[in-house]
Design a protein around this motif. Structure first.
Motif, PDB file in Angstrom:
ATOM      1  N   GLU A  33       7.847  -7.106  39.017  1.00 27.39           N
ATOM      2  CA  GLU A  33       7.371  -6.447  37.793  1.00 27.39           C
ATOM      3  C   GLU A  33       8.267  -5.297  37.337  1.00 27.39           C
ATOM      4  O   GLU A  33       8.390  -5.034  36.142  1.00 27.39           O
ATOM      5  CB  GLU A  33       5.947  -5.919  38.013  1.00 27.39           C
ATOM      6  CG  GLU A  33       4.917  -6.995  38.312  1.00 27.39           C
ATOM      7  CD  GLU A  33       4.460  -7.724  37.055  1.00 27.39           C
ATOM      8  OE1 GLU A  33       4.077  -7.065  36.087  1.00 27.39           O
ATOM      9  OE2 GLU A  33       4.493  -8.968  37.069  1.00 27.39           O
TER      10      GLU A  33
ATOM     11  N   VAL B 206      10.003  -6.589  33.597  1.00 27.61           N
ATOM     12  CA  VAL B 206       9.246  -7.839  33.635  1.00 27.61           C
ATOM     13  C   VAL B 206       7.771  -7.610  33.336  1.00 27.61           C
ATOM     14  O   VAL B 206       7.134  -8.406  32.647  1.00 27.61           O
ATOM     15  CB  VAL B 206       9.408  -8.516  35.017  1.00 27.61           C
ATOM     16  CG1 VAL B 206       8.438  -9.681  35.177  1.00 27.61           C
ATOM     17  CG2 VAL B 206      10.846  -8.998  35.193  1.00 27.61           C
TER      18      VAL B 206
ATOM     19  N   ARG C 291       8.340 -14.555  29.999  1.00 34.28           N
ATOM     20  CA  ARG C 291       8.593 -14.720  31.437  1.00 34.28           C
ATOM     21  C   ARG C 291       9.085 -16.132  31.756  1.00 34.28           C
ATOM     22  O   ARG C 291       9.964 -16.313  32.590  1.00 34.28           O
ATOM     23  CB  ARG C 291       7.323 -14.427  32.242  1.00 34.28           C
ATOM     24  CG  ARG C 291       6.926 -12.960  32.265  1.00 34.28           C
ATOM     25  CD  ARG C 291       5.690 -12.775  33.120  1.00 34.28           C
ATOM     26  NE  ARG C 291       5.240 -11.386  33.110  1.00 34.28           N
ATOM     27  CZ  ARG C 291       4.787 -10.735  34.182  1.00 34.28           C
ATOM     28  NH1 ARG C 291       4.755 -11.353  35.352  1.00 34.28           N
ATOM     29  NH2 ARG C 291       4.389  -9.492  34.097  1.00 34.28           N
TER      30      ARG C 291
END
Length: 262
Positions: free
Chosen positions: A90, A137, A145
């Protein structure tokens, strides 16, 4: 010509065999769809091609070479995977994620060079992810993604891209976007794309050929018109459907027939 060939392979987990005597072949520029009900062995087949599972019988060939004899690093340069639910870090930026795709081409303690960065840029341009290269992300949408995962796979410069349910949990616009991209890359970069799909209409519209699995075996394979019909879907899926030619391109389209008594 580089090709993928599965010669009568069986795959399983421990003593349980999931796939029996599977034979198929795919060539550059071809999008091969693997379809079948849940539990029919679609994801298991992907694991076999990546050598996460060893065949209990039969052999898998890349460009005529048995994958059992290919070194792991070389195999990672030839085969890239786009998983169903990619676990992306992330806090990494999009650029950092795509750079991970260069790992198979780097030696021990070697950093990315000019060629690696150029390859990553090209992959991000092809997937339209360069615009958010510096974003983390955790800030990206599901569709972004998925494109990023494809960009990471492209950065490997593979000959084969394996996509395991790439449209799962995506809205219809992202489903179309993802498969449009896969088909474009397949054609423009002469990739072999093997994709597992639940949606029979998407499989029909995007795949050159289909392999339908049932109870761990190949029930039938061929062009969509040869594989998708009312009878085969009823026999394999146990579902009552109506299959008709798409009004625009003539490819088989599947309609659900609802039971009015329920």
């Amino acid at each position: 010509m580089f090709n993928l060939r599965l010669d009568n392979i069986s795959l399983g987990y421990g003593k349980r065999t999931m796939l029996h005597n599977i034979s198929l072949e795919a060539k550059p520029g071809e999008m091969l769809g693997i379809i079948g009900p849940n539990g029919s062995g679609k994801s298991t087949l992907i694991k076999g091609i990546t050598r996460l599972l060893q065949p209990t019988s039969g052999r898998i060939f890349l460009d005529g070479k048995d994958i059992a004899s290919i070194k792991r690093q070389e195999l990672a340069q030839l085969v890239a995977v786009v998983p169903q639910n990619p676990a992306l870090p992330e806090l990494f930026t999009a650029l950092e994620v795509v750079l991970m795709g260069r790992t198979p081409h780097l030696g021990l303690l070697r950093y990315e060079g000019k060629r690696d960065l150029a390859t990553v840029q090209k992959a991000m341009e092809a997937t339209q992810t360069l615009a958010f290269a510096e974003r983390r992300v955790g800030e990206l949408s599901g569709g972004e993604r998925q494109r990023l995962t494809i960009a990471r796979a492209l950065a490997q410069e593979p000959k084969i891209m394996l996509m395991d349910e790439p449209t799962a949990n995506l809205d219809i616009n992202y489903q179309i976007e993802t498969l449009n991209l896969a088909r474009q890359l397949c054609r423009e970069q002469e990739l072999i794309v093997v994709v597992t799909l639940h949606d029979l209409n998407l499989a029909s519209q995007y795949c050159n050929r289909l392999v339908m699995l049932s109870d761990g075996r190949v029930y039938c394979q061929g062009i969509p018109k040869a594989v998708l019909n009312t009878q085969t879907i009823k026999e394999v899926y146990g579902a009552k459907v109506y299959v008709y030619p798409h009004p625009i391109n003539g490819l088989p389209a599947t309609l659900i027939v609802a039971d009015k008594d329920r």
